[in-house]
Design an enzyme around this catalytic site. Structure first.
Site, mmCIF file in Angstrom:
data_model
loop_
_atom_site.group_PDB
_atom_site.id
_atom_site.type_symbol
_atom_site.label_atom_id
_atom_site.label_comp_id
_atom_site.label_asym_id
_atom_site.label_seq_id
_atom_site.Cartn_x
_atom_site.Cartn_y
_atom_site.Cartn_z
ATOM 1 N N HIS A 71 -8.383 8.887 4.561
ATOM 2 C CA HIS A 71 -7.856 7.848 5.446
ATOM 3 C C HIS A 71 -8.176 8.206 6.897
ATOM 4 O O HIS A 71 -8.135 9.370 7.275
ATOM 5 C CB HIS A 71 -6.334 7.740 5.293
ATOM 6 C CG HIS A 71 -5.894 7.295 3.933
ATOM 7 N ND1 HIS A 71 -5.012 8.014 3.164
ATOM 8 C CD2 HIS A 71 -6.221 6.215 3.201
ATOM 9 C CE1 HIS A 71 -4.804 7.380 2.022
ATOM 10 N NE2 HIS A 71 -5.537 6.286 2.010
ATOM 11 N N ASP A 117 0.840 -1.206 0.000
ATOM 12 C CA ASP A 117 0.000 0.000 0.000
ATOM 13 C C ASP A 117 0.880 1.264 0.000
ATOM 14 O O ASP A 117 1.942 1.274 0.644
ATOM 15 C CB ASP A 117 -0.865 -0.058 1.277
ATOM 16 C CG ASP A 117 -2.036 0.892 1.248
ATOM 17 O OD1 ASP A 117 -2.447 1.319 0.156
ATOM 18 O OD2 ASP A 117 -2.568 1.207 2.345
ATOM 19 N N HIS A 166 -10.044 4.322 -1.606
ATOM 20 C CA HIS A 166 -9.220 4.466 -0.397
ATOM 21 C C HIS A 166 -10.082 5.021 0.737
ATOM 22 O O HIS A 166 -11.143 5.581 0.499
ATOM 23 C CB HIS A 166 -8.026 5.387 -0.672
ATOM 24 C CG HIS A 166 -6.894 4.660 -1.328
ATOM 25 N ND1 HIS A 166 -5.700 4.436 -0.703
ATOM 26 C CD2 HIS A 166 -6.804 4.065 -2.540
ATOM 27 C CE1 HIS A 166 -4.915 3.743 -1.509
ATOM 28 N NE2 HIS A 166 -5.554 3.505 -2.636
ATOM 29 N N VAL A 172 -9.385 -1.125 3.605
ATOM 30 C CA VAL A 172 -9.825 -0.919 4.990
ATOM 31 C C VAL A 172 -8.620 -1.101 5.917
ATOM 32 O O VAL A 172 -8.013 -2.173 5.954
ATOM 33 C CB VAL A 172 -10.947 -1.907 5.381
ATOM 34 C CG1 VAL A 172 -11.306 -1.766 6.856
ATOM 35 C CG2 VAL A 172 -12.177 -1.687 4.510
ATOM 36 N N ALA A 173 -8.274 -0.047 6.635
ATOM 37 C CA ALA A 173 -7.140 -0.115 7.570
ATOM 38 C C ALA A 173 -7.574 0.242 8.987
ATOM 39 O O ALA A 173 -7.518 -0.581 9.902
ATOM 40 C CB ALA A 173 -6.029 0.832 7.111
#
Ligand code: 13P
Length: 284
Positions: A180, A82, A208, A231-232
């Protein structure tokens, strides 16, 4: 079956109107949990690591663990790097076994983004690796990349066309209003822009900032051209909140295997929710 390139997975997803979720994992347990979610729901899967996690765990460990997961799994799994700005690191990851990479040169002027992306695409093609690039600027915080809301910039559809023609990049992450991290309010997604970009470029698009987008907005993004959703933050939070809760329940617990069991379960349940939302249940 081994790690696969994400290019055909994403093309197939787009053709059939669903999205594949790419999860940023930071520990072996997080990786195992999303793989279990994919297996149980028969979903194709993209495992993702940031540059920070490559440094934290080691590229060799990450590739080795992802390879074991992919060999044991009965669903297709890709390993993606990423947001990487460093050409040499991208090449090393591809050589080590990553089957997909993101060259993020979105902080540079358009022309430089084209040149940097083109260089990565040339190497990746020879190795059968997918490439993702970004146009516009996605706001928020990812690893040590910080884009202030005021500097976030939506992708221009005509620039997207020129960018793809000149770089040959197979997947594109256009900035369309997501960010993000966790949103303060609701994200301000420009759906019309997604539609216009997809209609002009016709390649799988990447969403994103997948954490915290309301369900119906995710479905709409996928229906308009987003074939991959990253997905973080939500995954990291589910993992850490579970561990925090375990220590609140029993501050004397010293066996990681005890508090990792509920943490893995929390990650698995969240991963399944996201996969279902993107319509990829039963697609593997
Ligand atoms: P979130 O942290 O908002 O889920 O964003 C993830 C992402 O887009 C990684 O590239």
């Amino acid at each position: 079956m081994g790690l696969v390139s994400s290019t055909p997975l994403l093309q197939e997803a787009r053709k059939n109107g669903y999205g594949i979720v790419a999860f940023n994992v930071h520990t072996l347990e997080m990786m195992q949990a999303v793989v279990d979610a994919a297996e149980e729901s028969r979903s194709p899967l993209i495992l993702q690591s940031t540059v920070g996690t490559v440094k934290h765990l080691g590229m060799d460990y990450l590739v080795a663990c992802a390879r074991v997961a992919a060999e044991k799994a009965t669903v297709p799994i890709a390993l993606h790097l990423d947001h990487c700005q460093d050409f040499d690191l991208i090449v090393r990851c591809m050589r080590a076994g990553y089957t997909s990479v993101m060259i993020d040169a979105s902080m540079h002027p358009f022309e430089e983004n084209v040149q940097r992306t083109k260089k990565v695409v040339e190497v990746a093609k020879a190795l059968g690796v997918n490439v993702e690039a970004e146009l516009g600027k996605v706001g928020g915080v990812e690893d040590d990349i910080v884009v202030d809301e005021a500097d976030a910039l939506l992708a221009d559809p005509l620039e997207c066309v020129e960018f793809i023609e000149r770089t040959g990049v197979p997947t594109l992450a256009p900035a369309i209003g997501t960010a993000h991290g966790i949103y303060k309010g609701e994200p301000n997604i420009d759906f019309h822009r997604i539609e216009e970009i997809y209609n002009r470029v016709g390649i799988p698009l990447v969403l994103h900032g997948g954490s915290g987008i309301p369900a119906e907005q995710v479905r709409r993004c996928v229906s308009l051209g987003m074939a991959k959703m990253n997905v973080a933050t939500e995954l990291k939070n589910a993992f850490s909140e579970s561990i925090k809760q375990s220590f609140l329940n029993d501050p004397s617990e010293l066996d990681p295997r005890k508090y990792m069991v509920p943490a893995k379960e929390a990650v698995k349940q969240l991963a399944k929710q996201k996969m279902e939302l993107c319509g990829c249940f039963g697609r593997a």
